[in-house]
Design an enzyme around this catalytic site. Structure first.
Site, mmCIF file in Angstrom:
data_model
loop_
_atom_site.group_PDB
_atom_site.id
_atom_site.type_symbol
_atom_site.label_atom_id
_atom_site.label_comp_id
_atom_site.label_asym_id
_atom_site.label_seq_id
_atom_site.Cartn_x
_atom_site.Cartn_y
_atom_site.Cartn_z
ATOM 1 N N HIS A 426 9.509 -14.688 -13.824
ATOM 2 C CA HIS A 426 10.557 -15.665 -13.530
ATOM 3 C C HIS A 426 11.721 -15.555 -14.507
ATOM 4 C CE1 HIS A 426 12.218 -18.776 -11.287
ATOM 5 N NE2 HIS A 426 11.467 -19.822 -11.616
ATOM 6 N N ASP A 430 14.480 -14.927 -9.560
ATOM 7 C CA ASP A 430 14.525 -16.334 -9.159
ATOM 8 C C ASP A 430 13.599 -16.568 -7.967
ATOM 9 O OD1 ASP A 430 16.365 -16.927 -11.132
ATOM 10 O OD2 ASP A 430 18.091 -16.469 -9.838
#
EC number: 2.3.1.61
Length: 455
Positions: A426, A430
């Protein structure tokens, strides 16, 4: 003392040469005596006399120095750049005879095991590294004395023929049985059965119960033993923990209707096998779909360089396929997947899988990779969250195909469904990009025409 010995040797050699040529009268039949090393040059020399004897034969002896080329030192083969050292496990011992290309030892590295064969026929003279010792590329491993021919298997010694027994007159060892006598008395008449006599219960002695074993006497019920972690397992543990500590891992899920891909496989598997001599499986569909999705979402194919704080985008797609082996999980790489068709992918998977089962994967076969696919469904896994394989940024987890009721066009139907999971870093990817990527894979697997139309 050294000069005296040399003088004796030279004088004795000259004397023997004279004997052989027949020019010396001493060598005709008998020797009255030979004086060696007596002269003005050696005032302290003693007189050595060989007693009278007849010269029957003169034999010369010489020592042969071992040629250095007969003994060779075998070194550790060069490792890949990502591997620095390995552990040695010996298959042979000092004094063992080996044939050319016969495995002498195995070097276990972080990624695979490298077999070191014998370069020639010979006998192992010395092991230069202990069993379990660490070696680097180019480290001397063992010395081998070469021999001319391959070692032949020892033939079993023939048993000597048993000596034939001497002929002797036949003698009856057992005397003849006596003649049967005629009975003169009648056999006894059996008496009629008598009624059973009952005993009181108190008169019956109870049978002693078998002794019960003490709990401490039972062995092996709660035993335990320890085994040293092999280098591959240590490396796997280190890399997985490194990924957990470095990446901000997040997992997103989806489900795939496998009806169309199963129908395509059932229709064309015979023709596919006949043309390509390969079985058509499901893994090639997911590999091809992943390459298609990676081209649409290049950030999933990228990686963060923590040293320079840069994002490295790759213009090529190398997909690692996780394969379980008795030694641990290995991830051979299918390179340039974007240029392959289904047959190329199936052929590469088959070749890498065969090498993995035979423990013949080279380090180059597992080096690199930009994306990983792990298929836990072959073991019956229904759901799971895979861990990223560094230095990559995402991994796709496949699971078992199970018939489930699903809503199709407002109706409930039973369809073969598979859960898929995408774990991603992450820090770089995204949620929107991860979900879009997984939906691309879902669309390409459920309807392969998406790949043809580039949708």
């Amino acid at each position: 003392m050294l000069s005296r010995s040399r003088c004796v040797s030279r004088a004795f050699s000259r004397s023997l040469s004279a004997f052989q040529k027949g020019n010396c009268p001493l060598g005709r039949r008998s020797l009255p005596g030979i004086s060696l090393c007596q002269g003005p040059g050696y005032p302290d020399s003693r007189k050595i006399v060989i007693s009278n004897s007849s010269v029957l034969n003169v034999r010369f002896f010489r020592t042969t120095a071992v040629c250095k080329d007969d003994v060779i030192t075998v070194k550790t083969p060069a490792f890949a750049e990502s591997v620095t050292e390995g552990d040695v496990r010996w298959e042979k011992a000092v004094g063992d005879t080996v044939a050319e290309d016969e495995v002498v030892c195995e070097i276990e590295t972080d990624k695979t095991s490298v077999q070191v064969p014998s370069p020639a026929n010979g006998v192992i003279e010395a092991l230069l590294v202990p069993d379990g010792g660490k070696v680097e590329g180019g480290t001397p491993l063992f010395t081998l004395r070469k021999t001319g021919a391959a070692p032949a298997k020892a033939k079993p010694a023939e048993a000597p023929a048993a000596a034939a027994p001497k002929a002797e007159p036949a003698v009856s060892a057992v005397p003849p049985p006596p003649a049967a006598s005629i009975p003169t008395q009648m056999p006894p008449v059996p008496s009629p059965p008598q009624p059973l006599t009952s005993k009181p219960v108190s008169a019956v002695k109870p049978t002693a119960a078998p002794p019960v074993a003490e709990p401490g006497a039972v062995k092996g019920l709660r035993a335990e033993h320890r085994e040293k972690m092999n280098r591959m397992r240590q490396r796997i543990a280190q890399r997985l923990k490194e990924a957990q500590n470095t990446c901000a891992m997040l997992t997103t899920f989806n489900e795939i209707d496998m009806s169309n891909i199963q129908d395509m496989r059932a229709r064309h598997k015979e023709a596919f096998l006949k043309k390509h001599n390969l079985k058509l499986g499901f893994m090639s569909a997911f590999v091809k779909a992943s390459a298609f999705a990676l081209q649409e979402q290049p950030v999933v194919n990228a990686v963060i360089d923590d040293t320079t704080k840069e994002v490295v985008y790759r213009d090529y797609i190398d997909i690692s396929v996780a394969v379980a082996t008795p030694r641990g999980l290995v991830v051979p790489v299918i390179r340039n997947v974007e240029t392959m068709n289904y047959a190329d992918i199936e052929r590469t998977i088959s070749e890498l899988g065969e090498k993995a089962r035979k423990n013949e994967l080279a380090i180059e076969d597992m080096d690199g990779g930009t994306f990983t696919i792990s298929n836990g469904g072959v073991f019956g896994s229904l759901f799971g969250t895979p861990i990223i394989n560094p230095p990559q940024s995402a991994i796709l987890g496949m699971h078992a195909i199970v018939d489930r009721p699903v809503a199709v066009g407002g109706k409930v139907e039973i369809r073969p469904m598979m859960y898929v999971a995408l774990t991603y870093d992450h820090r770089l990817i995204d949620g929107r990009e991860a979900v879009t990527f997984l939906r691309k894979i879902k669309a390409a697997v459920e309807d392969p025409r998406v790949l043809l139309l580039d949708l």
